[in-house]
Design a protein around this motif. Structure first.
Motif, PDB file in Angstrom:
ATOM      1  N   PHE A   5     -21.520  -5.808   3.038  1.00 48.27           N
ATOM      2  CA  PHE A   5     -21.081  -4.725   3.897  1.00 48.27           C
ATOM      3  C   PHE A   5     -19.718  -4.195   3.487  1.00 48.27           C
ATOM      4  O   PHE A   5     -19.498  -2.984   3.418  1.00 48.27           O
ATOM      5  N   THR A   6     -18.785  -5.059   3.201  1.00 43.70           N
ATOM      6  CA  THR A   6     -17.430  -4.652   2.823  1.00 43.70           C
ATOM      7  C   THR A   6     -17.448  -3.879   1.517  1.00 43.70           C
ATOM      8  O   THR A   6     -16.745  -2.879   1.370  1.00 43.70           O
ATOM      9  N   GLU A   7     -18.254  -4.317   0.577  1.00 42.89           N
ATOM     10  CA  GLU A   7     -18.346  -3.609  -0.697  1.00 42.89           C
ATOM     11  C   GLU A   7     -18.957  -2.224  -0.516  1.00 42.89           C
ATOM     12  O   GLU A   7     -18.480  -1.254  -1.101  1.00 42.89           O
ATOM     13  N   ARG A   8     -20.005  -2.124   0.300  1.00 42.03           N
ATOM     14  CA  ARG A   8     -20.615  -0.812   0.549  1.00 42.03           C
ATOM     15  C   ARG A   8     -19.653   0.102   1.291  1.00 42.03           C
ATOM     16  O   ARG A   8     -19.597   1.295   1.014  1.00 42.03           O
ATOM     17  N   LEU A   9     -18.889  -0.449   2.216  1.00 44.41           N
ATOM     18  CA  LEU A   9     -17.908   0.351   2.952  1.00 44.41           C
ATOM     19  C   LEU A   9     -16.830   0.876   2.006  1.00 44.41           C
ATOM     20  O   LEU A   9     -16.452   2.048   2.070  1.00 44.41           O
ATOM     21  N   ALA A  10     -16.356   0.051   1.122  1.00 41.95           N
ATOM     22  CA  ALA A  10     -15.350   0.481   0.145  1.00 41.95           C
ATOM     23  C   ALA A  10     -15.926   1.558  -0.771  1.00 41.95           C
ATOM     24  O   ALA A  10     -15.248   2.546  -1.077  1.00 41.95           O
ATOM     25  N   ASP A  11     -17.171   1.399  -1.188  1.00 39.27           N
ATOM     26  CA  ASP A  11     -17.810   2.413  -2.025  1.00 39.27           C
ATOM     27  C   ASP A  11     -17.959   3.729  -1.276  1.00 39.27           C
ATOM     28  O   ASP A  11     -17.732   4.803  -1.837  1.00 39.27           O
ATOM     29  N   MET A  12     -18.308   3.682  -0.006  1.00 45.61           N
ATOM     30  CA  MET A  12     -18.473   4.898   0.788  1.00 45.61           C
ATOM     31  C   MET A  12     -17.141   5.637   0.937  1.00 45.61           C
ATOM     32  O   MET A  12     -17.097   6.868   0.858  1.00 45.61           O
ATOM     33  N   VAL A  13     -16.069   4.892   1.137  1.00 43.11           N
ATOM     34  CA  VAL A  13     -14.756   5.520   1.269  1.00 43.11           C
ATOM     35  C   VAL A  13     -14.389   6.254  -0.007  1.00 43.11           C
ATOM     36  O   VAL A  13     -13.935   7.399   0.019  1.00 43.11           O
ATOM     37  N   VAL A  14     -14.617   5.623  -1.134  1.00 48.82           N
ATOM     38  CA  VAL A  14     -14.301   6.250  -2.421  1.00 48.82           C
ATOM     39  C   VAL A  14     -15.192   7.462  -2.657  1.00 48.82           C
ATOM     40  O   VAL A  14     -14.726   8.536  -3.034  1.00 48.82           O
ATOM     41  N   VAL A  15     -16.480   7.310  -2.415  1.00 47.93           N
ATOM     42  CA  VAL A  15     -17.426   8.391  -2.673  1.00 47.93           C
ATOM     43  C   VAL A  15     -17.160   9.586  -1.757  1.00 47.93           C
ATOM     44  O   VAL A  15     -17.188  10.726  -2.206  1.00 47.93           O
ATOM     45  N   TRP A  16     -16.891   9.375  -0.487  1.00 47.75           N
ATOM     46  CA  TRP A  16     -16.677  10.482   0.447  1.00 47.75           C
ATOM     47  C   TRP A  16     -15.281  11.070   0.373  1.00 47.75           C
ATOM     48  O   TRP A  16     -15.053  12.204   0.809  1.00 47.75           O
ATOM     49  N   SER A  17     -14.328  10.344  -0.169  1.00 41.17           N
ATOM     50  CA  SER A  17     -12.970  10.895  -0.264  1.00 41.17           C
ATOM     51  C   SER A  17     -12.890  11.997  -1.313  1.00 41.17           C
ATOM     52  O   SER A  17     -12.134  12.951  -1.153  1.00 41.17           O
ATOM     53  N   ILE A  18     -13.679  11.913  -2.354  1.00 43.28           N
ATOM     54  CA  ILE A  18     -13.644  12.928  -3.418  1.00 43.28           C
ATOM     55  C   ILE A  18     -14.088  14.298  -2.899  1.00 43.28           C
ATOM     56  O   ILE A  18     -13.373  15.279  -3.072  1.00 43.28           O
ATOM     57  N   PRO A  19     -15.237  14.441  -2.229  1.00 42.54           N
ATOM     58  CA  PRO A  19     -15.605  15.763  -1.718  1.00 42.54           C
ATOM     59  C   PRO A  19     -14.639  16.287  -0.654  1.00 42.54           C
ATOM     60  O   PRO A  19     -14.360  17.484  -0.597  1.00 42.54           O
ATOM     61  N   ILE A  20     -14.109  15.395   0.169  1.00 51.10           N
ATOM     62  CA  ILE A  20     -13.156  15.826   1.194  1.00 51.10           C
ATOM     63  C   ILE A  20     -11.901  16.384   0.542  1.00 51.10           C
ATOM     64  O   ILE A  20     -11.388  17.435   0.936  1.00 51.10           O
ATOM     65  N   ILE A  21     -11.405  15.710  -0.473  1.00 51.94           N
ATOM     66  CA  ILE A  21     -10.220  16.198  -1.189  1.00 51.94           C
ATOM     67  C   ILE A  21     -10.516  17.533  -1.859  1.00 51.94           C
ATOM     68  O   ILE A  21      -9.697  18.453  -1.819  1.00 51.94           O
ATOM     69  N   LEU A  22     -11.693  17.672  -2.449  1.00 53.00           N
ATOM     70  CA  LEU A  22     -12.060  18.943  -3.096  1.00 53.00           C
ATOM     71  C   LEU A  22     -12.133  20.084  -2.091  1.00 53.00           C
ATOM     72  O   LEU A  22     -11.644  21.185  -2.349  1.00 53.00           O
ATOM     73  N   VAL A  23     -12.717  19.833  -0.931  1.00 55.93           N
ATOM     74  CA  VAL A  23     -12.802  20.867   0.108  1.00 55.93           C
ATOM     75  C   VAL A  23     -11.404  21.260   0.568  1.00 55.93           C
ATOM     76  O   VAL A  23     -11.107  22.452   0.746  1.00 55.93           O
TER      77      VAL A  23
END
Length: 76
Positions: A5-23
């Motif tokens: 769970f912790t690894e998936r949560l860390a991956d989700m944060v990284v993956v979703w931070s990129i589109p948010i920063i781009l927007v």
């Protein structure tokens, strides 16, 4: 050490931070372009006010007329 769970949560944060920063960057770019575009093209009110100031400086209109027109231009 980390569970799944912790690894998936860390991956989700990284993956979703990129589109948010781009927007956010695209949004800021659009805002800056709009602000710069307004500065480069004087508005009709600015041109009207400039013409009014020229008429007043040349003595073509008196103080009362100047103040009345200036209020109309500024929309007060």
């Amino acid at each position: 050490m980390y569970d799944g769970f912790t690894e998936r949560l860390a991956d989700m944060v990284v993956v979703w931070s990129i589109p948010i920063i781009l927007v956010l960057l695209i949004g800021l770019s659009v805002i800056m372009i709009i602000k710069n575009n307004k500065k480069s093209h004087p508005s009709i009110n600015n041109r009207s006010l400039q013409r009014l100031n020229e008429q007043y400086a040349k003595g073509e209109i008196d103080d009362e007329e100047y103040i009345r027109r200036k209020k109309e231009i500024k929309g007060l």
